[in-house]
Design an enzyme around this catalytic site. Structure first.
Site, PDB file in Angstrom:
ATOM      1  N   GLU A 128       0.863  -1.188   0.000  1.00  0.00           N
ATOM      2  CA  GLU A 128       0.000   0.000   0.000  1.00  0.00           C
ATOM      3  C   GLU A 128       0.894   1.231   0.000  1.00  0.00           C
ATOM      4  OE1 GLU A 128      -4.092  -1.465   2.144  1.00  0.00           O
ATOM      5  OE2 GLU A 128      -2.508  -0.755   3.423  1.00  0.00           O
ATOM      6  N   HIS A 251      -8.850   9.564   3.013  1.00  0.00           N
ATOM      7  CA  HIS A 251      -8.455   8.471   2.117  1.00  0.00           C
ATOM      8  C   HIS A 251      -8.668   8.954   0.696  1.00  0.00           C
ATOM      9  CE1 HIS A 251      -8.047   4.607   0.198  1.00  0.00           C
ATOM     10  NE2 HIS A 251      -7.766   4.049   1.368  1.00  0.00           N
ATOM     11  N   ARG A 297      -0.609   8.871   1.584  1.00  0.00           N
ATOM     12  CA  ARG A 297      -1.998   9.315   1.408  1.00  0.00           C
ATOM     13  C   ARG A 297      -2.212  10.816   1.386  1.00  0.00           C
ATOM     14  NH1 ARG A 297      -5.386   5.081   4.938  1.00  0.00           N
ATOM     15  NH2 ARG A 297      -4.716   3.417   3.565  1.00  0.00           N
ATOM     16  N   HIS A 358     -11.213   9.653   6.765  1.00  0.00           N
ATOM     17  CA  HIS A 358     -10.993   8.220   6.928  1.00  0.00           C
ATOM     18  C   HIS A 358     -10.474   7.840   8.305  1.00  0.00           C
ATOM     19  CE1 HIS A 358     -10.059   4.180   5.599  1.00  0.00           C
ATOM     20  NE2 HIS A 358      -8.776   4.326   5.871  1.00  0.00           N
ATOM     21  N   ARG A 393      -0.777   8.830   9.145  1.00  0.00           N
ATOM     22  CA  ARG A 393      -0.655   7.385   9.378  1.00  0.00           C
ATOM     23  C   ARG A 393      -0.245   6.645   8.100  1.00  0.00           C
ATOM     24  NH1 ARG A 393      -4.558   2.884   8.831  1.00  0.00           N
ATOM     25  NH2 ARG A 393      -5.808   4.427   7.746  1.00  0.00           N
TER      26      ARG A 393
HETATM   27  P1  FAD Z   1     -13.473   0.437  15.886  1.00  0.00           P
HETATM   28  O1  FAD Z   1     -13.116  -0.768  15.144  1.00  0.00           O
HETATM   29  O2  FAD Z   1     -13.980   1.579  15.186  1.00  0.00           O
HETATM   30  O3  FAD Z   1     -14.395   0.033  17.078  1.00  0.00           O
HETATM   31  C1  FAD Z   1     -14.982   1.024  17.891  1.00  0.00           C
HETATM   32  C2  FAD Z   1     -16.060   0.366  18.718  1.00  0.00           C
HETATM   33  O4  FAD Z   1     -16.518   1.271  19.714  1.00  0.00           O
HETATM   34  C3  FAD Z   1     -17.297  -0.025  17.922  1.00  0.00           C
HETATM   35  O5  FAD Z   1     -17.734  -1.259  18.394  1.00  0.00           O
HETATM   36  C4  FAD Z   1     -18.304   1.074  18.276  1.00  0.00           C
HETATM   37  O6  FAD Z   1     -19.644   0.699  18.154  1.00  0.00           O
HETATM   38  C5  FAD Z   1     -17.935   1.307  19.712  1.00  0.00           C
HETATM   39  N1  FAD Z   1     -18.328   2.600  20.263  1.00  0.00           N
HETATM   40  C6  FAD Z   1     -18.005   3.833  19.835  1.00  0.00           C
HETATM   41  N2  FAD Z   1     -18.524   4.766  20.652  1.00  0.00           N
HETATM   42  C7  FAD Z   1     -19.187   4.101  21.630  1.00  0.00           C
HETATM   43  C8  FAD Z   1     -19.935   4.492  22.762  1.00  0.00           C
HETATM   44  N3  FAD Z   1     -20.157   5.780  23.065  1.00  0.00           N
HETATM   45  N4  FAD Z   1     -20.478   3.537  23.535  1.00  0.00           N
HETATM   46  C9  FAD Z   1     -20.323   2.225  23.242  1.00  0.00           C
HETATM   47  N5  FAD Z   1     -19.620   1.797  22.176  1.00  0.00           N
HETATM   48  C10 FAD Z   1     -19.059   2.726  21.383  1.00  0.00           C
HETATM   49  N6  FAD Z   1      -6.789   0.179   9.039  1.00  0.00           N
HETATM   50  C11 FAD Z   1      -5.827  -0.700   8.717  1.00  0.00           C
HETATM   51  O7  FAD Z   1      -4.842  -0.843   9.462  1.00  0.00           O
HETATM   52  N7  FAD Z   1      -5.934  -1.449   7.592  1.00  0.00           N
HETATM   53  C12 FAD Z   1      -6.981  -1.355   6.740  1.00  0.00           C
HETATM   54  O8  FAD Z   1      -7.043  -2.059   5.743  1.00  0.00           O
HETATM   55  C13 FAD Z   1      -7.994  -0.425   7.046  1.00  0.00           C
HETATM   56  N8  FAD Z   1      -9.049  -0.261   6.221  1.00  0.00           N
HETATM   57  C14 FAD Z   1     -10.070   0.559   6.602  1.00  0.00           C
HETATM   58  C15 FAD Z   1     -11.196   0.656   5.791  1.00  0.00           C
HETATM   59  C16 FAD Z   1     -12.276   1.427   6.188  1.00  0.00           C
HETATM   60  C17 FAD Z   1     -13.486   1.529   5.320  1.00  0.00           C
HETATM   61  C18 FAD Z   1     -12.206   2.124   7.419  1.00  0.00           C
HETATM   62  C19 FAD Z   1     -13.362   2.962   7.869  1.00  0.00           C
HETATM   63  C20 FAD Z   1     -11.065   2.067   8.203  1.00  0.00           C
HETATM   64  C21 FAD Z   1      -9.993   1.287   7.811  1.00  0.00           C
HETATM   65  N9  FAD Z   1      -8.850   1.192   8.587  1.00  0.00           N
HETATM   66  C22 FAD Z   1      -7.871   0.313   8.244  1.00  0.00           C
HETATM   67  C23 FAD Z   1      -8.775   1.831   9.889  1.00  0.00           C
HETATM   68  C24 FAD Z   1      -9.097   0.764  10.940  1.00  0.00           C
HETATM   69  O9  FAD Z   1     -10.159  -0.039  10.485  1.00  0.00           O
HETATM   70  C25 FAD Z   1      -9.480   1.365  12.267  1.00  0.00           C
HETATM   71  O10 FAD Z   1      -8.545   2.338  12.633  1.00  0.00           O
HETATM   72  C26 FAD Z   1      -9.494   0.306  13.342  1.00  0.00           C
HETATM   73  O11 FAD Z   1     -10.333  -0.753  12.936  1.00  0.00           O
HETATM   74  C27 FAD Z   1      -9.980   0.902  14.644  1.00  0.00           C
HETATM   75  O12 FAD Z   1     -10.186  -0.130  15.552  1.00  0.00           O
HETATM   76  P2  FAD Z   1     -10.745   0.246  16.984  1.00  0.00           P
HETATM   77  O13 FAD Z   1     -10.947  -1.044  17.691  1.00  0.00           O
HETATM   78  O14 FAD Z   1      -9.887   1.259  17.608  1.00  0.00           O
HETATM   79  O15 FAD Z   1     -12.138   0.966  16.693  1.00  0.00           O
HETATM   80  C1  SIN Z   2      -7.353   0.597   2.485  1.00  0.00           C
HETATM   81  O1  SIN Z   2      -7.647  -0.572   2.266  1.00  0.00           O
HETATM   82  O2  SIN Z   2      -7.057   1.395   1.606  1.00  0.00           O
HETATM   83  C2  SIN Z   2      -7.381   1.099   3.878  1.00  0.00           C
HETATM   84  C3  SIN Z   2      -6.084   0.864   4.489  1.00  0.00           C
HETATM   85  C4  SIN Z   2      -5.924   1.711   5.717  1.00  0.00           C
HETATM   86  O3  SIN Z   2      -6.700   2.621   5.947  1.00  0.00           O
HETATM   87  O4  SIN Z   2      -4.960   1.464   6.429  1.00  0.00           O
END
Ligand code: FAD
Ligand code: SIN
Length: 547
Positions: A128, A251, A297, A358, A393
């Protein structure tokens, strides 16, 4: 929008309270369960999270051609002088061991077969933007869905973990707020049970914010609806420092289609050879950066923004149709199928794309072990600002950060001798007037904040636009506060209050930084200022005036 009445709830006692069921919250829960009872509260269904939509994969050094030094260097370059190098090293070096644990929990990553060695398969590593080596493990193009599945299944095998769906974390409970003497600490949280309408009190020795990011603060985002920055807003209200919120990652390639909501076209499409073009078919990244379409990015998103402004087009094109249709369909089955529903065949034609909000690089200031300034409160995953990402990032480093920091935070929680919370915690108090008509005001304010942020606090900023945004947001906040105290509270109102706070913090951080660095680009200070290298922007809510 649904209206949920807030009623007094009951008190629940746990050793560890985790707010959020994405990768960070679940990985922490699985490890902390060795030391006591874990409650995971999550505001929608258990899988709904940014994690669930991750496409590209998770970065880690897994091949002989790669090295920790290379991954560290790529991360530091993307971070534009603001990463904390010791944190970067710790996270990069811990990666392979945590990936092995993900696999033990049941995650299945894509593998490739060598025709010369039948029966032998090895992990398929993709590339990537900003990565000098192939180091992204993935599960086709639905990596996040596979990780959520595996971790949720592992949690169901663990009797110490109790997941509360449709439970919305409202506010943290601290001893200072309770008026108790001694050093302030976090002892639990108020949580709205969206099904009963009650606000329950959760008491715990350790509270973990794993609430993810804040993409919904912007009009156009790749994030699902849960991403309203609740954790940052809760921590800020509790007086915990928040850092670097100006660094919102856009993104470069979100699908542009009138009927599509937030559909990402993974950077891995460019990693496998996809090329950005303008509507005239010119590869406009060629003169911009040596890595062309695979540049970091911030550079790609700004180049697209400027290309769209220069040509007046509403979108640019991402073309992978020169690769074999079989390869594209096998490698990106989810993207291929989804695009077909919108009438686009990516094996034959280019995909219309635009940048969209993003990822939140800043957040609750936390150590690599998740420690915040408030004892008893940890922050892990996207909600936290550990110093890994700096000003920008590197792709696929966030899932890595989430598992490494969750692991370390769990070790810290199991080691630390934190006292139990006080026997009695105060119950939630709320206003009790109903005013259903006013829901239109909630949705209007919600739209207005997101539009203001998109128009004035987007990819390219100016001081004047930031000031204008600040004034609008302060006005809206006054209105929201009035609602908050006078009327019965709904999940929508809580989210509105949180996005308003997060918008305020993004603008305030952006105004603090008089330079352009990484994701923060302002026409008034278009270059990095060496005086600001290594300096975080920091915000802390002033304590309420004493009576
Ligand atoms: P999340 O996975 O967002 O989980 C947050 C949780 O908290 C959820 O369950 C939500 O419901 C809960 N929550 C929030 N507020 C509250 C509240 N007030 N009360 C109770 N629950 C709450 N990163 C990569 O490294 N590689 C990738 O390929 C990649 N692709 C991505 C593609 C997309 C479309 C997106 C949107 C992001 C991508 N990212 C990627 C970024 C990555 O997915 C996130 O940064 C990562 O998953 C965050 O994980 P997390 O556990 O911190 O939060
Ligand atoms: C993507 O698949 O382009 C998302 C990767 C990332 O946000 O790290």
């Amino acid at each position: 929008m649904t209206e949920t009445h807030m009623l007094m709830g009951n008190v629940k006692h746990y050793d560890f309270l985790v707010i959020g069921s994405g990768i960070a919250g679940l990985f922490y829960a699985l490890k902390a369960a060795a030391g006591g009872k874990v409650a995971v509260v999550t505001k929608k269904n258990r899988a709904e999270s940014n994690t669930n939509y991750a496409q590209g994969g998770i970065a880690s050094v897994m091949s002989k051609e790669d090295s920790f030094e290379d991954h560290v260097r790529d991360t530091l370059i993307a971070g534009a002088g603001l990463c904390k190098e010791d944190v970067v090293r710790a996270i990069v070096q811990d990666g392979p061991a945590r990936i092995a644990e993900l696999i033990e929990y049941g995650a299945r990553f894509s593998v490739k077969h060598d025709p010369a060695a039948p029966g032998h398969a090895e992990l398929d590593l993709t590339r990537e933007g900003g990565h000098s080596k192939r180091r992204i493990l993935h599960a086709q193009d639905i990596t996040g869905r596979e990780l959520e599945r595996a971790l949720l299944e592992a949690c169901t095998r663990q009797p110490n973990i109790h997941i509360f769906e449709n439970h919305f974390g409202v506010d943290l409970i601290t001893t200072a707020k309770m008026g108790l003497p001694g050093p302030n600490r976090c002892v639990g949280a108020y949580v709205l049970n969206k099904t009963t309408g009650q606000v329950d009190t959760f008491a715990a020795r350790v509270v973990v914010l794993a609430t993810g990011g804040c993409g919904k603060v912007y009009l156009y985002t790749t994030n699902p609806d849960i991403a309203t920055g609740d954790g940052v807003a809760m921590a800020y209200r509790a007086g915990v420092p928040i850092a670097n919120m100006e660094f919102i990652q856009f993104h470069p390639t979100c699908l542009y289609h009138p009927k599509a909501k937030s559909f990402l076209i993974s950077e891995a499409v460019r990693g496998e050879g996809g090329v950005l073009k303008n509507l005239a078919g010119e590869e406009f990244m060629n003169g911009v950066h040596p890595l062309k379409s695979l540049a970091p990015r911030d550079i790609v998103a700004r180049a697209i923004d400027s290309e769209m402004k220069r040509t007046g087009a509403d979108y640019v094109l991402l073309d992978i149709s020169h690769l074999s249709a079989r390869f594209v369909m096998n490698r990106f089955p989810n993207i291929y199928e989804t695009l077909l529903k919108y009438g686009i065949d990516m094996t034959k034609e280019p995909i219309p794309v635009v940048p969209a909000a993003h990822y939140q690089c800043g957040g609750v200031l936390a150590s690599v072990d998740g420690e915040t300034e408030l004892p008893g409160l940890l922050a892990i995953g996207e909600v936290a600002c550990t110093g890994l990402h700096g000003a920008n990032r590197l792709a696929s480093n966030s899932l890595l950060e989430a598992i490494v920091c969750a692991h370390r935070a769990a070790l810290l929680s199991l080691r630390a001798d934190w006292p139990p919370p006080p026997a009695r915690l105060p119950e939630w108090q709320s206003g009790n007037a109903t005013n259903a008509d006013e829901m239109v005001v909630v949705s209007h304010n919600w739209d207005e904040i997101r539009r203001v942020m998109w128009d004035y606090v987007g990819i390219v900023r100016t001081t004047k636009r930031l000031q204008r945004a600040r004034n609008r947001i302060l006005n809206l906040q006054a209105e929201i506060q009035e609602f908050y105290w006078d009327f019965l509270i709904t999940a929508d109102l809580l989210e509105l209050r949180n996005i308003a706070t997060v918008a305020e913090l993004i603008v305030a951080c952006a105004l603090q930084r008089p330079e352009s660095r990484g994701l923060h680009y302002t026409l008034d200070h278009p270059h990095p200022d060496p005086a600001w290298e290594k300096r975080d922007t920091l915000l802390r809510r002033p304590p309420p005036p004493s009576p």
